[in-house]
Design an enzyme around this catalytic site. Structure first.
Site, PDB file in Angstrom:
ATOM      1  N   GLU A 262     -56.326  -8.464   8.635  1.00  0.00           N
ATOM      2  CA  GLU A 262     -56.552  -8.702   7.202  1.00  0.00           C
ATOM      3  C   GLU A 262     -56.137  -7.460   6.437  1.00  0.00           C
ATOM      4  O   GLU A 262     -56.513  -6.347   6.816  1.00  0.00           O
ATOM      5  CB  GLU A 262     -58.047  -8.901   6.872  1.00  0.00           C
ATOM      6  CG  GLU A 262     -58.623 -10.234   7.191  1.00  0.00           C
ATOM      7  CD  GLU A 262     -60.079 -10.361   6.691  1.00  0.00           C
ATOM      8  OE1 GLU A 262     -60.513  -9.595   5.803  1.00  0.00           O
ATOM      9  OE2 GLU A 262     -60.778 -11.255   7.209  1.00  0.00           O
ATOM     10  N   GLU A 316     -60.257 -18.145  -3.448  1.00  0.00           N
ATOM     11  CA  GLU A 316     -61.336 -18.984  -2.922  1.00  0.00           C
ATOM     12  C   GLU A 316     -62.530 -18.927  -3.863  1.00  0.00           C
ATOM     13  O   GLU A 316     -63.200 -17.899  -3.969  1.00  0.00           O
ATOM     14  CB  GLU A 316     -61.714 -18.495  -1.508  1.00  0.00           C
ATOM     15  CG  GLU A 316     -60.585 -18.701  -0.504  1.00  0.00           C
ATOM     16  CD  GLU A 316     -60.856 -18.020   0.844  1.00  0.00           C
ATOM     17  OE1 GLU A 316     -61.763 -18.465   1.560  1.00  0.00           O
ATOM     18  OE2 GLU A 316     -60.151 -17.041   1.160  1.00  0.00           O
ATOM     19  N   LYS A 319     -66.433 -17.902  -2.844  1.00  0.00           N
ATOM     20  CA  LYS A 319     -66.805 -16.634  -2.200  1.00  0.00           C
ATOM     21  C   LYS A 319     -67.816 -15.915  -3.080  1.00  0.00           C
ATOM     22  O   LYS A 319     -67.768 -15.993  -4.301  1.00  0.00           O
ATOM     23  CB  LYS A 319     -65.562 -15.773  -1.985  1.00  0.00           C
ATOM     24  CG  LYS A 319     -64.662 -16.342  -0.898  1.00  0.00           C
ATOM     25  CD  LYS A 319     -63.819 -15.277  -0.232  1.00  0.00           C
ATOM     26  CE  LYS A 319     -64.566 -14.633   0.923  1.00  0.00           C
ATOM     27  NZ  LYS A 319     -63.678 -13.881   1.815  1.00  0.00           N
ATOM     28  N   GLU A 325     -63.513 -10.729  -4.917  1.00  0.00           N
ATOM     29  CA  GLU A 325     -63.597 -11.550  -3.701  1.00  0.00           C
ATOM     30  C   GLU A 325     -62.952 -12.925  -3.880  1.00  0.00           C
ATOM     31  O   GLU A 325     -62.416 -13.486  -2.930  1.00  0.00           O
ATOM     32  CB  GLU A 325     -65.056 -11.719  -3.260  1.00  0.00           C
ATOM     33  CG  GLU A 325     -65.639 -10.474  -2.608  1.00  0.00           C
ATOM     34  CD  GLU A 325     -64.989 -10.140  -1.267  1.00  0.00           C
ATOM     35  OE1 GLU A 325     -64.789 -11.070  -0.471  1.00  0.00           O
ATOM     36  OE2 GLU A 325     -64.651  -8.963  -1.023  1.00  0.00           O
TER      37      GLU A 325
END
Ligand SMILES: *[C@@H]1O[C@H](CO)[C@@H](O)[C@H](O)[C@H]1NC(C)=O
Ligand SMILES: *[C@@H]1O[C@H](CO)[C@@H](O)[C@H](O)[C@H]1NC(C)=O
Ligand SMILES: *[C@@H]1O[C@H](CO)[C@@H](O)[C@H](O)[C@H]1NC(C)=O
Ligand SMILES: *[C@@H]1O[C@H](CO)[C@@H](O)[C@H](O)[C@H]1NC(C)=O
Ligand SMILES: *[C@@H]1O[C@H](CO)[C@@H](O)[C@H](O)[C@H]1NC(C)=O
Length: 470
Positions: A262, A316, A319, A325
């Site tokens: 990541e 997303e 999250k 985030e």
């Protein structure tokens, strides 16, 4: 004769540099309620030329959609299942049977991430990690899958006690005996690699007064010399990865490889999240892709390819945590691009062009060549010198380009239009670009053993015009 030998040497260098290019994959996180169906996502990945994807589970719809797609897949056993996998070999067998063997080989599973950032799991599942990895591996043996499927476990950079300077990198002492050494032993025995999640953004946003943004974004910067070994770093990413290599080396695991599972940069954040922006995210990810696909390894392990999974495919919306985030995605849930960056070697060569998505923005990263323009010119590419290349290598490559290579080097002679700035990198860039354009920008003609790379914006050195073939 000497010239001939030299050019063969260059050719060899450029071929090996080519073969050693790293790979780009992407994390397909699904903590959202508005994402496209898995089969649409597979089409999206294919349309982007992305052939490696990492998941956070073994969702059946996703693994089924990925079947026969040709895309390599890293799956995960979630932290919640570490306890069972560690304590019950029959659970591990059933898990591998139902979640791996059932899909493989139609779905090209290449690795299993056993847990994720386990050392910082609030439920403290650390003690179950290595036993779980061992049991899953034993199950893979039973199903005869070990030749194609590796096991590992992504660690966060917080596993390091020290990371600056990179050469002083060490693991947290309380983790070394209980888990780091047994895990690295297992990775070594099984021919696997360490998975590392690294975010220069976190270091930058917390220390924006001390870390230069250009250094964090792979842009032009004076670099940071590691006081421990004298190596020069021009990116925080490289320094962070080398801190992990140094920590492994301190424990004598120099032979174990590493994959960056990541890394990313948010396109949006809260007010106090300094540096979170679309432009910076495009620069970080775009420059990272170029670095991985055209560059070598890190200063400490120059010969290791860099394999990197970007975080993440989508924004997303479910999250938790700070706004950043929810904003790491390269794509919105409607499949439009958040920003436009090249993701493949072909796109890099095409000048950062990629499948146009509606509403996409063109924020092609600034190359570290002193270029300050922010717009790319469609389809055009230039070649510039790698400022990190050794002086001797640059000089030798100039000699070749201007000699046998028949580049037009008159403009960099004393008194001519491109003599200023009178620096090795500027002169080498001019010579390399001339050679590259004369060779019609063919594959491998902007490499010079890693001393050069392709850019998508006109290089800027003084008032010099860099020719292009278009
Ligand atoms: C397969 O994976 C799913 C999702 O990760 C999990 O819920 C399930 O328990 C697994 N199956 C077995 C037999 O372990
Ligand atoms: C986690 O568990 C291990 C083993 O039981 C223990 O030694 C350690 O102190 C725990 N760490 C935390 C942060 O609770
Ligand atoms: C195990 O897998 C290997 C490689 O995929 C294959 O060549 C071999 O035939 C398999 N063995 C058995 C017993 O299925
Ligand atoms: C990298 O490979 C080259 C050529 O094989 C070798 O000379 C060099 O020592 C290697 N460097 C490291 C750090 O392993
Ligand atoms: C994108 O734009 C094209 C041309 O304007 C249009 O035909 C197409 O329907 C649009 N697609 C989406 C997903 O909005």
């Amino acid at each position: 004769m000497a010239h001939l030998a030299f050019s063969c040497f260059l050719l060899l260098l450029s071929f090996s540099a080519f073969a050693e290019a790293g790979s780009i994959g992407i994390n397909y996180g699904r903590i959202a309620d508005n994402l496209p169906t898995p089969s649409k996502v597979v089409e999206l990945l294919k349309s982007q030329g992305l052939n490696r994807v990492k998941l956070y589970d073994t969702n059946t719809d996703v693994l089924t959609a990925l079947a026969n797609s040709g895309i390599n897949v890293v799956v995960a056993l979630p932290n919640e299942q570490l306890y069972s996998a560690a304590n019950d070999p029959s659970f591990a067998d059933a898990w591998v049977q139902a979640n791996i063997s059932h899909y493989y080989p139609a779905t090209k599973i290449e690795a299993i991430a056993v847990g994720n950032e386990v050392f910082v799991d609030p439920k403290n599942t650390t003690q179950f990690l290595v036993p779980a990895m061992k049991n899953i591996h034993a199950s893979l043996v039973k199903y005869n899958l070990t030749s194609s499927i590796k096991i590992s476990s992504p660690i966060a950079l917080s596993a390091l006690q020290s990371s600056y300077p990179a050469s002083s990198g060490s693991f947290k002492s309380e983790l070394i005996e209980p888990v780091i050494k047994p895990m690295l032993d297992l990775l070594r025995q099984t021919g696997s690699y360490l998975m590392v999640n690294g975010y220069p953004f976190f270091a930058y946003t917390a220390n924006a007064d001390q870390i230069s943004l250009n250094y964090a974004l792979f842009k032009e910067n004076p670099g940071v010399v590691d006081s421990g070994n004298g190596l020069k770093y021009t990116s925080l990413f490289d320094a962070q990865i080398d801190a992990v290599f140094a920590a492994m080396s301190a424990l004598k695991y120099d032979d174990v490889k590493l994959v960056v599972t990541e890394t990313g940069w948010p396109s949006k954040g809260d007010e106090k999240e300094i540096g979170a922006s679309e432009e910076n995210a495009a620069s970080y990810n775009g420059n990272l892709v170029r670095r991985v696909l055209t560059g070598s390894g890190t200063p400490l392990r120059p010969n290791d390819t860099l394999d990197v999974f970007l975080f993440a495919l989508f924004n997303e919306n479910q999250k938790t945590g700070p706004s950043s985030e929810k904003n790491y995605g390269l794509f919105y849930p409607n499949e439009q691009k958040v920003y436009d960056i090249p993701l493949t070697e072909a796109e890099l060569k095409q000048g950062g062009e990629s499948t146009p998505f509606n509403g996409s923005k063109s924020l092609v990263p600034t190359p570290p060549s002193g270029d300050v323009s922010t717009t790319s010119v469609k389809g055009q590419t230039w070649c510039v010198a790698n400022e990190n290349a050794e002086e001797e290598k640059l000089k030798a490559a100039i000699d070749y380009a201007c000699g046998e290579g028949e580049a037009d080097c008159r403009p960099i002679q004393s008194g001519a239009a491109c003599y200023d700035p009178n620096t090795l990198v500027a002169h080498a860039s001019y010579a390399f670009n001339s050679y590259y354009q004369k060779k019609s920008r063919g594959v491998g003609t902007c490499d010079f053993g890693g001393a050069a790379y392709v850019v998508t914006q006109p290089p800027k050195f003084g008032n010099c015009d860099f020719p292009t073939g278009y």
